[in-house]
Design a protein around this motif. Structure first.
Motif, mmCIF file in Angstrom:
data_model
loop_
_atom_site.group_PDB
_atom_site.id
_atom_site.type_symbol
_atom_site.label_atom_id
_atom_site.label_comp_id
_atom_site.label_asym_id
_atom_site.label_seq_id
_atom_site.Cartn_x
_atom_site.Cartn_y
_atom_site.Cartn_z
ATOM 1 N N LEU A 33 3.706 10.210 -3.739
ATOM 2 C CA LEU A 33 4.275 10.538 -2.355
ATOM 3 C C LEU A 33 5.200 10.274 -2.002
ATOM 4 C CD1 LEU A 33 0.868 10.741 -2.698
ATOM 5 C CD2 LEU A 33 0.688 10.256 -0.468
ATOM 6 N N SER A 34 6.089 10.805 -1.002
ATOM 7 C CA SER A 34 7.206 10.537 -0.161
ATOM 8 C C SER A 34 6.868 9.264 0.661
ATOM 9 C CB SER A 34 7.739 11.426 0.463
ATOM 10 O OG SER A 34 7.114 11.608 1.829
ATOM 11 N N ARG A 35 7.659 8.519 1.198
ATOM 12 C CA ARG A 35 7.581 7.446 1.981
ATOM 13 C C ARG A 35 6.611 8.065 3.278
ATOM 14 N NH1 ARG A 35 8.853 2.313 2.050
ATOM 15 N NH2 ARG A 35 8.371 1.319 4.097
ATOM 16 N N ALA A 94 -0.705 9.013 5.267
ATOM 17 C CA ALA A 94 -1.842 8.998 4.501
ATOM 18 C C ALA A 94 -2.850 7.753 4.954
ATOM 19 C CB ALA A 94 -2.025 9.078 3.104
ATOM 20 N N ILE A 95 -1.965 6.636 5.147
ATOM 21 C CA ILE A 95 -2.712 5.428 5.573
ATOM 22 C C ILE A 95 -2.907 5.401 6.946
ATOM 23 C CG2 ILE A 95 -2.096 3.016 5.746
ATOM 24 C CD1 ILE A 95 -0.199 3.232 3.254
ATOM 25 N N GLY A 146 -9.499 2.855 4.302
ATOM 26 C CA GLY A 146 -9.445 4.355 5.067
ATOM 27 C C GLY A 146 -8.848 5.363 4.114
ATOM 28 N N VAL A 147 -8.326 5.255 3.159
ATOM 29 C CA VAL A 147 -7.934 6.319 2.070
ATOM 30 C C VAL A 147 -8.897 6.367 1.128
ATOM 31 C CG1 VAL A 147 -5.860 7.141 0.756
ATOM 32 C CG2 VAL A 147 -5.207 5.970 2.884
ATOM 33 N N GLU A 187 3.854 1.459 -1.101
ATOM 34 C CA GLU A 187 4.554 1.531 -2.540
ATOM 35 C C GLU A 187 3.692 2.182 -3.553
ATOM 36 O OE1 GLU A 187 6.154 -2.117 -3.317
ATOM 37 O OE2 GLU A 187 7.542 -2.055 -1.521
ATOM 38 N N TYR A 188 2.285 1.750 -3.519
ATOM 39 C CA TYR A 188 1.257 2.159 -4.313
ATOM 40 C C TYR A 188 1.161 3.581 -4.410
ATOM 41 C CZ TYR A 188 -3.486 2.224 -6.526
ATOM 42 O OH TYR A 188 -4.489 2.779 -7.346
ATOM 43 N N LEU A 189 1.177 4.150 -2.993
ATOM 44 C CA LEU A 189 0.983 5.714 -3.033
ATOM 45 C C LEU A 189 2.329 6.298 -3.463
ATOM 46 C CD1 LEU A 189 -1.292 6.024 0.255
ATOM 47 C CD2 LEU A 189 -2.013 6.059 -2.229
ATOM 48 N N MET A 190 3.192 5.768 -3.303
ATOM 49 C CA MET A 190 4.500 6.254 -3.438
ATOM 50 C C MET A 190 4.668 6.214 -5.206
ATOM 51 S SD MET A 190 7.199 4.686 -0.972
ATOM 52 C CE MET A 190 8.764 5.539 -1.348
ATOM 53 N N GLY A 214 -5.946 7.745 7.457
ATOM 54 C CA GLY A 214 -7.033 6.888 6.694
ATOM 55 C C GLY A 214 -7.802 5.766 7.989
ATOM 56 N N PHE A 215 -7.040 5.204 8.370
ATOM 57 C CA PHE A 215 -6.916 4.033 9.336
ATOM 58 C C PHE A 215 -7.664 4.688 10.583
ATOM 59 C CE2 PHE A 215 -5.590 1.728 13.120
ATOM 60 C CZ PHE A 215 -5.821 0.271 12.691
ATOM 61 N N GLU A 218 0.854 -1.277 0.021
ATOM 62 C CA GLU A 218 0.032 -0.169 -0.032
ATOM 63 C C GLU A 218 0.761 1.395 -0.067
ATOM 64 O OE1 GLU A 218 -3.022 -0.078 3.211
ATOM 65 O OE2 GLU A 218 -3.241 -2.348 2.722
ATOM 66 N N ASP A 275 9.124 7.051 -5.534
ATOM 67 C CA ASP A 275 8.286 8.233 -5.564
ATOM 68 C C ASP A 275 9.128 9.264 -6.254
ATOM 69 O OD1 ASP A 275 10.158 7.772 -3.615
ATOM 70 O OD2 ASP A 275 9.623 9.592 -2.668
ATOM 71 N N ARG A 288 7.762 11.470 -9.490
ATOM 72 C CA ARG A 288 8.025 12.867 -9.532
ATOM 73 C C ARG A 288 8.644 13.298 -10.865
ATOM 74 N NH1 ARG A 288 8.002 12.504 -3.814
ATOM 75 N NH2 ARG A 288 10.158 12.459 -3.833
ATOM 76 N N ARG A 331 2.664 7.196 -6.924
ATOM 77 C CA ARG A 331 1.678 8.234 -7.300
ATOM 78 C C ARG A 331 2.549 9.684 -6.822
ATOM 79 N NH1 ARG A 331 -0.357 5.180 -10.506
ATOM 80 N NH2 ARG A 331 -2.513 4.017 -9.796
ATOM 81 N N GLN A 390 -2.196 12.836 -12.493
ATOM 82 C CA GLN A 390 -0.854 12.841 -12.405
ATOM 83 C C GLN A 390 -0.242 13.311 -13.539
ATOM 84 O OE1 GLN A 390 0.576 9.002 -11.371
ATOM 85 N NE2 GLN A 390 2.926 9.629 -11.187
#
Lengths: 411, 243
Positions: free
Chosen positions: A370-372, A378-379, B92-93, A363-366, A382-383, A361, B73, B77, A368, B149
Motif C-alpha cells: 500500500l502507498s503511504r 485504511a487505518i 480497526g483494520v 509501515e506494516y501496511l506499506m 478502520g479507526f 502500523e 511500498d 510492489r 504489503r 501478495q
C-alpha cells in the motif's frame, strides 16, 4: 397540575433562565440570530424538493425519493414543517406542536427529561419554539424501516429552535435516523435542538444522528433520555464536517432494572471547528448497563470528548472508551472520562487513548504494497468504523457512506 | 536475484550491521542463523526498506536494480514480501482488507476464502489485524498476507518462534509453497530465512546458510552442518570457531 398551569410554569422558568450561560462550550450570543423565518410550503411529495437540498439531506441519511425505505418521514426547513407522514400502522410522525395539541397528556413528557431552565438554550427553545418532531411507536409495534427526520436550515443568520419528543412505548422497536444539515451556501446560523426520549419497558430505540453543518454554524443540542425496565437506547452520532461551535452532553437515566444505554460517536474536527461532545449515563436501577464509545479525529480543530458514568445502585455495569487520532500538527483532543460510583458493587471502567497514527502500523501496511496515503486512509477508515452491535444494516450502510464522503475531503 | 554489498545499517544512531555482503540467487533459500541481538532482524528490515533502519553505506540490488533508497511500498510492489516476527496490531483494520490489499487489485473474495481455509484463518478474517491473536495465529495471518501478495523474494523473520507443534508443519508447508519448493528447474521464488532455533528447517529445505554474530557474517556453509554445530556447541561455539 393542569396543562395550562404547567406550560405557564415552564415559560416562567424559561424567562428566568434567558441569560443563563451553559456550563460547557463557548458562549453564543443569541441576539445575533434572527427569530423570523420565511415560510416554506408544505410538500405532499417530498421527492419534489430542490435537488440540492435533497442531496444535502441524503448525506445525512435522509432519503426522499423512495418512501418504501422508511417507516415515516418528518422534514422541517427553517421554521416550517414541509412534510410529515408516518408510513406504518402504529408509528406516529408529526410536528411536536401539533402532537401537543392532539395529545394533551404529552404535557407529562414535555421538559421532563431535559430541564427547561438548564441554560439559555433550553430557555430559548421554550420561548421561541419552532416545531421539531414527535415520533412514537405504539406498544408492541416494531417499525420495519427506520423513521427519518431532517431539520434543515437555509436562511442566513437564523436561529432554529426545535423541540423533539420521541416515545417508544412498551415492547416497541423504533429506529430513527435524523439528519441535521445546512444548505451549502449559508454562512451563519444557530440550531438549538431539544430532544426528549422515553424508552418504555422492554422497548428498543436506535437513534442515529448525522450532522452536516457549514463552518459558521453554532449548534446546541440538548437531549435527555429516560429508559425503563428492560428498555434499550442505542445512540449513534456522526459529525464529520466543519462546524464553528458544537456542544452537547446528552444524559440517559436508566430508571428501570436491566435498562441499557449505548452511545457511539464518530467525530472529525477540521480546522476552525470546536466540538465539545459527550454522553452521560446515570445507572439508577439494578442490572442497568451502559457503554459509551467515541472515536474522534482532529485535522486541525478542537475536540473535547466527554463521558460520564454514574453508578447509583449496586449491580450496574458501565464502560467508557475514547480513542482520539491527531492527523494534523495543529488541533487538540481533550478526553475527559468520568466514573462516579456512589455505592459499593458498581462496575465502571474506562479507557482513553489520544495520539497520532502509529508509524509502525503505516509501515506494516506499506510492506504489503500500500502507498503511504493508502495505508493512512485504511487505518483512519478502520479507526472510524465503530462496530455497532444491533444496528440495522441500512443504518450501518448510512454511517459508512457518511464516513466515505468525509474521507474524500480528508485526504 | 538479491545482492547486498558492503551494507552498514544504523538503528537509533547506533550501527548494528557492519559491512555485510551476501547474495541470493533465483530459486535459492538462504538461511541466516544467529543469537539474539546479532542483527538478523535489522538486516531483514533494511532489505525491506523500513525507514527506522538507516542504511549508511553499501547497496542493495534486487533484480538488477539498486533499491537501496527506495521506499518500502515500492520494494513490496517490486516483489519483496516479509513475514514479520512481531507485527503490530492495527486496530480497526480487518485482516480481510489487508489480504485484499495484498492481492493488489486482483480482488477476489473466493481466493481469499480459499487461502484462509487452507491456513485455518477463516474465523480470523473479519477480526482486526493481529488483535488478540495467539503466536500461531499471528504467523498464519502473516503467511495468509504473503500468499495473497505472492512475492518473488520472501523475507522470513523467525517463522518458527512462538509456534506450537500443530502449527509448525502448516507454517512449513506454506513457506514451501511460497518458495515453490515443489519445483526444481522452474523455481523462481527465493527467500532469506531467519531462525534462532532451526526448528523450521525440519520442514523447509534451505540451500545455504550464514551465521551472523555482532552484526557481521561469521561463517557461511551448509545449513544442516551449521545447525548441527550450533546444536552441539551453541553460538558460543561459533564465536571461538575460526573458520
Amino acid at each position: 397540575m393542569s396543562e395550562m398551569t404547567r406550560s405557564k410554569a415552564a415559560r416562567e422558568r424559561a424567562e428566568r433562565a434567558r441569560g443563563k450561560p451553559a456550563p460547557l462550550g463557548d458562549d453564543v450570543d443569541l441576539a445575533a440570530y434572527s427569530q423570523a423565518a420565511e415560510e416554506h410550503n408544505y410538500e405532499e411529495d417530498p421527492s419534489r424538493l430542490q435537488p440540492q437540498a435533497k442531496e444535502r439531506m441524503l448525506e445525512t441519511g435522509v432519503m426522499l425519493d423512495d418512501p418504501s425505505q422508511r417507516s415515516g418521514t418528518f422534514l422541517q426547513i427553517d421554521h416550517s414543517v414541509v412534510h410529515s407522514k408516518a408510513g406504518q400502522e402504529g408509528v406516529e410522525v408529526m410536528s411536536s406542536v401539533e402532537a401537543l395539541e392532539e395529545y394533551p397528556w404529552l404535557g407529562d413528557y414535555w421538559w421532563r427529561a431535559v430541564a427547561v431552565d438548564a441554560d439559555k438554550f433550553t430557555a430559548q427553545a421554550e420561548l421561541y419554539q419552532n416545531h421539531g418532531y414527535f415520533i412514537r411507536a405504539l406498544p408492541g409495534v416494531k417499525a420495519i424501516q427506520p423513521v427519518q427526520a431532517c431539520l434543515y436550515l437555509t436562511q442566513h443568520g437564523l436561529a432554529q429552535n426545535v423541540h423533539n419528543l420521541i416515545i417508544a412505548e412498551e415492547g416497541s422497536e423504533l429506529h430513527i435516523i435524523t439528519g441535521c444539515a445546512t444548505a451549502p451556501m449559508e454562512r451563519e446560523g444557530l440550531h438549538i435542538g431539544i430532544s426528549e426520549f422515553y424508552v418504555k419497558r422492554g422497548a428498543k430505540l436506535t437513534f442515529t444522528m448525522i450532522h452536516n453543518w457549514v463552518p459558521q454554524m453554532a449548534v446546541r443540542p440538548r437531549s435527555g433520555i429516560i429508559v425503563e425496565e428492560g428498555g434499550m437506547f442505542l445512540s449513534n452520532y456522526i459529525c464529520l464536517n466543519p462546524v464553528r461551535t458544537l456542544q452537547m452532553y446528552p444524559t440517559v437515566q436508566c430508571v428501570g432494572e436491566n435498562a441499557v444505554a449505548r452511545f457511539n460517536s464518530v467525530l472529525v474536527a477540521p480546522s476552525g471547528t470546536n466540538m465539545d461532545v459527550g454522553a452521560r449515563v446515570i445507572l439508577g436501577a439494578r442490572g442497568a448497563r451502559a457503554e459509551i464509545v467515541s472515536r474522534v479525529i482532529t485535522t486541525g480543530g478542537t475536540i473535547i470528548a466527554r463521558g460520564h458514568l454514574v453508578g447509583q445502585v449496586a449491580e450496574v455495569r458501565g464502560h467508557l472508551e475514547c480513542r482520539g487520532l491527531m492527523l494534523s500538527p495543529e488541533g487538540k483532543i481533550h478526553a475527559i472520562p468520568e466514573l462516579e460510583g456512589l455505592v459499593d458493587g458498581v462496575d465502571l471502567s474506562h479507557e482513553a487513548a489520544v495520539g497520532k497514527i502509529a508509524e509502525e502500523e503505516v509501515e506494516y501496511l506499506m510492506a504489503r504494497g500500500l502507498s503511504r496515503a493508502e495505508a493512512i486512509a485504511a487505518i483512519v477508515r478502520g479507526f472510524l468504523s465503530v462496530d455497532i452491535e444491533g444496528l440495522p444494516h441500512q443504518l450501518e450502510a448510512q454511517i459508512q457512506r457518511a464516513i466515505e464522503i468525509s474521507e474524500e475531503e480528508m485526504f | 536475484m538479491l545482492q547486498v554489498e558492503g551494507l552498514k545499517v544504523k538503528v537509533g544512531g547506533k550501527e548494528i550491521i557492519h559491512d555485510i555482503s551476501l547474495n541470493v540467487d533465483i530459486g535459492e533459500t538462504l538461511v541466516l542463523f544467529g543469537p539474539n541481538a546479532s542483527g538478523k532482524t535489522t538486516l531483514l528490515m533494511a532489505i525491506m526498506g523500513l525507514p527506522r533502519y538507516e542504511i549508511t553505506k553499501g547497496m542493495i540490488i534486487f533484480k538488477g536494480q539498486d533499491i537501496t533508497h527506495l521506499p518500502v511500498d515500492e520494494r513490496a510492489r517490486m516483489g519483496i514480501g516479509i513475514l514479520f516476527q512481531r507485527p503490530p496490531v492495527v486496530r480497526g483494520v480487518k485482516t480481510r482488507d489487508v489480504v485484499k490489499a495484498c492481492l493488489g487489485g486482483r480482488e477476489d473474495g473466493y481466493v481469499i476464502d480459499q487461502l484462509a481455509q487452507r491456513l485455518n484463518m477463516v474465523d480470523l478474517l473479519d477480526r482486526e489485524v493481529n488483535y488478540g491473536f495467539s503466536g500461531g495465529e499471528v504467523k498464519r495471518s502473516e503467511l495468509l498476507q504473503l500468499m495473497a501478495q505472492s512475492p518473488e523474494f520472501v523475507l522470513l523473520d523467525e517463522p518458527d518462534s512462538g509456534v506450537d507443534l500443530v502449527n509448525i508443519s502448516l507454517v512449513g508447508e506454506m513457506i514451501n509453497e511460497l518458495l515453490q519448493k515443489d519445483r526444481m528447474r522452474t523455481r523462481t521464488s527465493s527467500g532469506l530465512l531467519i531462525t534462532h532455533t532451526g526448528h523450521i528447517l525440519d520442514y523447509v529445505n534451505a540451500d545455504r546458510a550464514c551465521v551472523l554474530l555482532n552484526g557481521r557474517i561469521w561463517c557461511r556453509g551448509n545449513p544442516r552442518e551449521i545447525l548441527d554445530s550450533i546444536k552441539a556447541h551453541g553460538y558460543e561455539g561459533c564465536e571461538v570457531c575460526q573458520r
